[in-house]
Design a protein around this motif. Structure first.
Motif, PDB file in Angstrom:
ATOM      1  N   TYR A 114      12.920 -40.967  51.486  1.00  0.00           N
ATOM      2  CA  TYR A 114      12.364 -40.161  52.565  1.00  0.00           C
ATOM      3  C   TYR A 114      10.843 -40.175  52.674  1.00  0.00           C
ATOM      4  N   GLN A 115      10.148 -40.839  51.792  1.00  0.00           N
ATOM      5  CA  GLN A 115       8.709 -40.943  51.940  1.00  0.00           C
ATOM      6  C   GLN A 115       8.385 -42.271  52.604  1.00  0.00           C
ATOM      7  N   PRO A 116       7.785 -42.210  53.787  1.00  0.00           N
ATOM      8  CA  PRO A 116       7.519 -43.452  54.519  1.00  0.00           C
ATOM      9  C   PRO A 116       6.715 -44.475  53.719  1.00  0.00           C
ATOM     10  N   LEU A 117       5.730 -44.020  52.948  1.00  0.00           N
ATOM     11  CA  LEU A 117       4.939 -44.986  52.177  1.00  0.00           C
ATOM     12  C   LEU A 117       5.806 -45.687  51.152  1.00  0.00           C
ATOM     13  N   ASP A 118       6.636 -44.929  50.450  1.00  0.00           N
ATOM     14  CA  ASP A 118       7.526 -45.534  49.462  1.00  0.00           C
ATOM     15  C   ASP A 118       8.519 -46.459  50.150  1.00  0.00           C
ATOM     16  N   PHE A 119       8.953 -46.035  51.302  1.00  0.00           N
ATOM     17  CA  PHE A 119      10.047 -46.750  51.967  1.00  0.00           C
ATOM     18  C   PHE A 119       9.617 -48.064  52.599  1.00  0.00           C
ATOM     19  N   GLY A 120       8.458 -48.085  53.267  1.00  0.00           N
ATOM     20  CA  GLY A 120       8.159 -49.294  54.005  1.00  0.00           C
ATOM     21  C   GLY A 120       6.738 -49.816  53.977  1.00  0.00           C
ATOM     22  N   ASN A 178       4.284 -49.407  50.991  1.00  0.00           N
ATOM     23  CA  ASN A 178       3.684 -49.771  49.699  1.00  0.00           C
ATOM     24  C   ASN A 178       3.834 -51.252  49.376  1.00  0.00           C
ATOM     25  N   TYR A 179       5.005 -51.795  49.609  1.00  0.00           N
ATOM     26  CA  TYR A 179       5.232 -53.200  49.247  1.00  0.00           C
ATOM     27  C   TYR A 179       4.311 -54.148  50.027  1.00  0.00           C
ATOM     28  N   PRO A 180       4.297 -54.110  51.374  1.00  0.00           N
ATOM     29  CA  PRO A 180       3.407 -55.051  52.066  1.00  0.00           C
ATOM     30  C   PRO A 180       1.928 -54.771  51.766  1.00  0.00           C
ATOM     31  N   PHE A 181       1.562 -53.487  51.645  1.00  0.00           N
ATOM     32  CA  PHE A 181       0.167 -53.157  51.346  1.00  0.00           C
ATOM     33  C   PHE A 181      -0.245 -53.749  49.997  1.00  0.00           C
ATOM     34  N   LYS A 182       0.587 -53.568  48.985  1.00  0.00           N
ATOM     35  CA  LYS A 182       0.263 -54.102  47.658  1.00  0.00           C
ATOM     36  C   LYS A 182       0.214 -55.626  47.663  1.00  0.00           C
ATOM     37  N   CYS A 183       1.068 -56.250  48.438  1.00  0.00           N
ATOM     38  CA  CYS A 183       1.034 -57.718  48.535  1.00  0.00           C
ATOM     39  C   CYS A 183      -0.287 -58.180  49.132  1.00  0.00           C
ATOM     40  N   TYR A 184      -0.712 -57.534  50.223  1.00  0.00           N
ATOM     41  CA  TYR A 184      -1.997 -57.895  50.847  1.00  0.00           C
ATOM     42  C   TYR A 184      -3.160 -57.613  49.891  1.00  0.00           C
ATOM     43  N   ARG A 205     -16.894 -51.725  42.627  1.00  0.00           N
ATOM     44  CA  ARG A 205     -16.217 -50.735  43.468  1.00  0.00           C
ATOM     45  C   ARG A 205     -16.249 -51.173  44.932  1.00  0.00           C
ATOM     46  N   GLN A 206     -17.406 -51.676  45.353  1.00  0.00           N
ATOM     47  CA  GLN A 206     -17.532 -52.114  46.742  1.00  0.00           C
ATOM     48  C   GLN A 206     -16.562 -53.250  47.042  1.00  0.00           C
ATOM     49  N   GLU A 207     -16.434 -54.177  46.116  1.00  0.00           N
ATOM     50  CA  GLU A 207     -15.488 -55.279  46.313  1.00  0.00           C
ATOM     51  C   GLU A 207     -14.057 -54.763  46.363  1.00  0.00           C
ATOM     52  N   PHE A 208     -13.732 -53.810  45.484  1.00  0.00           N
ATOM     53  CA  PHE A 208     -12.392 -53.232  45.481  1.00  0.00           C
ATOM     54  C   PHE A 208     -12.116 -52.518  46.803  1.00  0.00           C
ATOM     55  N   LEU A 209     -13.104 -51.757  47.301  1.00  0.00           N
ATOM     56  CA  LEU A 209     -12.934 -51.081  48.589  1.00  0.00           C
ATOM     57  C   LEU A 209     -12.707 -52.093  49.713  1.00  0.00           C
ATOM     58  N   TYR A 210     -13.366 -53.228  49.602  1.00  0.00           N
ATOM     59  CA  TYR A 210     -13.154 -54.284  50.585  1.00  0.00           C
ATOM     60  C   TYR A 210     -11.707 -54.780  50.516  1.00  0.00           C
ATOM     61  N   PHE A 211     -11.168 -54.964  49.315  1.00  0.00           N
ATOM     62  CA  PHE A 211      -9.771 -55.406  49.165  1.00  0.00           C
ATOM     63  C   PHE A 211      -8.831 -54.420  49.854  1.00  0.00           C
ATOM     64  N   VAL A 212      -9.070 -53.123  49.602  1.00  0.00           N
ATOM     65  CA  VAL A 212      -8.217 -52.080  50.178  1.00  0.00           C
ATOM     66  C   VAL A 212      -8.330 -52.090  51.697  1.00  0.00           C
ATOM     67  N   SER A 213      -9.564 -52.148  52.193  1.00  0.00           N
ATOM     68  CA  SER A 213      -9.792 -52.144  53.639  1.00  0.00           C
ATOM     69  C   SER A 213      -9.147 -53.358  54.306  1.00  0.00           C
ATOM     70  N   GLU A 214      -9.313 -54.505  53.703  1.00  0.00           N
ATOM     71  CA  GLU A 214      -8.730 -55.727  54.254  1.00  0.00           C
ATOM     72  C   GLU A 214      -7.204 -55.651  54.251  1.00  0.00           C
ATOM     73  N   ALA A 215      -6.633 -55.151  53.161  1.00  0.00           N
ATOM     74  CA  ALA A 215      -5.173 -55.037  53.067  1.00  0.00           C
ATOM     75  C   ALA A 215      -4.653 -54.070  54.129  1.00  0.00           C
ATOM     76  N   TRP A 216      -5.323 -52.917  54.279  1.00  0.00           N
ATOM     77  CA  TRP A 216      -4.857 -51.922  55.245  1.00  0.00           C
ATOM     78  C   TRP A 216      -4.964 -52.458  56.671  1.00  0.00           C
ATOM     79  N   LYS A 232      -4.343 -55.262  57.728  1.00  0.00           N
ATOM     80  CA  LYS A 232      -3.242 -56.197  58.004  1.00  0.00           C
ATOM     81  C   LYS A 232      -1.907 -55.491  58.243  1.00  0.00           C
ATOM     82  N   ILE A 233      -1.862 -54.183  57.953  1.00  0.00           N
ATOM     83  CA  ILE A 233      -0.637 -53.414  58.177  1.00  0.00           C
ATOM     84  C   ILE A 233      -0.538 -53.107  59.672  1.00  0.00           C
ATOM     85  N   LYS A 234       0.550 -53.511  60.269  1.00  0.00           N
ATOM     86  CA  LYS A 234       0.740 -53.305  61.710  1.00  0.00           C
ATOM     87  C   LYS A 234       1.164 -51.867  61.990  1.00  0.00           C
TER      88      LYS A 234
END
Length: 132
Positions: free
Chosen positions: A62-68, A70-76, A102-113, A115-117
């Motif tokens: 029932y948690q949307p993040l767990d359900f659909g 987290n997996y694509p976000f973590k892959c990106y 930290r800045q590079e890590f934030l870039y990874f997160v921003s770039e991954a997010w 890509k989420i449609k």
């Protein structure tokens, strides 16, 4: 980190995320101890929000993040990191591979997010039975 620290972080998150404009809104939560605290409940009520607790053992359903999401976000996220790692082969004084800043890590997160449609987010809420 103590339960009190975690509860304090939850309160800070609520204060920085929601304001009185959220009146009549619902916040779906799991049974994490911080979410059950009197302080968190009182603050959400003050902001006119109601907590709805997902039954124990069913957050994966029932948690949307767990359900659909987290997996694509973590892959990106992993893909961004691995692309960075392929280019950055710097070694520390002790001979270890350099960690991303930290800045590079934030870039990874921003770039991954980025890509989420939107449809992926919407479909996650539908699959979690929150939206029709």
């Amino acid at each position: 980190m103590t339960d009190e620290d975690i509860s304090s972080l939850d309160i800070q998150w609520i204060e920085s995320t929601f304001d009185e404009k959220e009146k009549g809104s619902y916040l779906f939560r799991d049974h994490a101890p911080a979410h059950l605290s009197y302080e968190s409940q009182a603050l959400l009520e003050k902001k006119g929000m109601e907590q709805i607790f997902i039954p124990k053992g069913l957050t994966g359903r029932y948690q949307p993040l767990d359900f659909g999401l987290n997996y694509p976000f973590k892959c990106y996220l992993k893909k961004s990191y691995h692309e960075w790692r392929d280019k950055c082969t710097e070694i520390t004084k002790k001979g270890y591979l350099k960690k991303p800043s930290r800045q590079e890590f934030l870039y990874f997160v921003s770039e991954a997010w980025s890509k989420i449609k939107t449809s992926t987010v919407e479909n996650s809420f539908v699959a979690a039975s929150i939206l029709p």
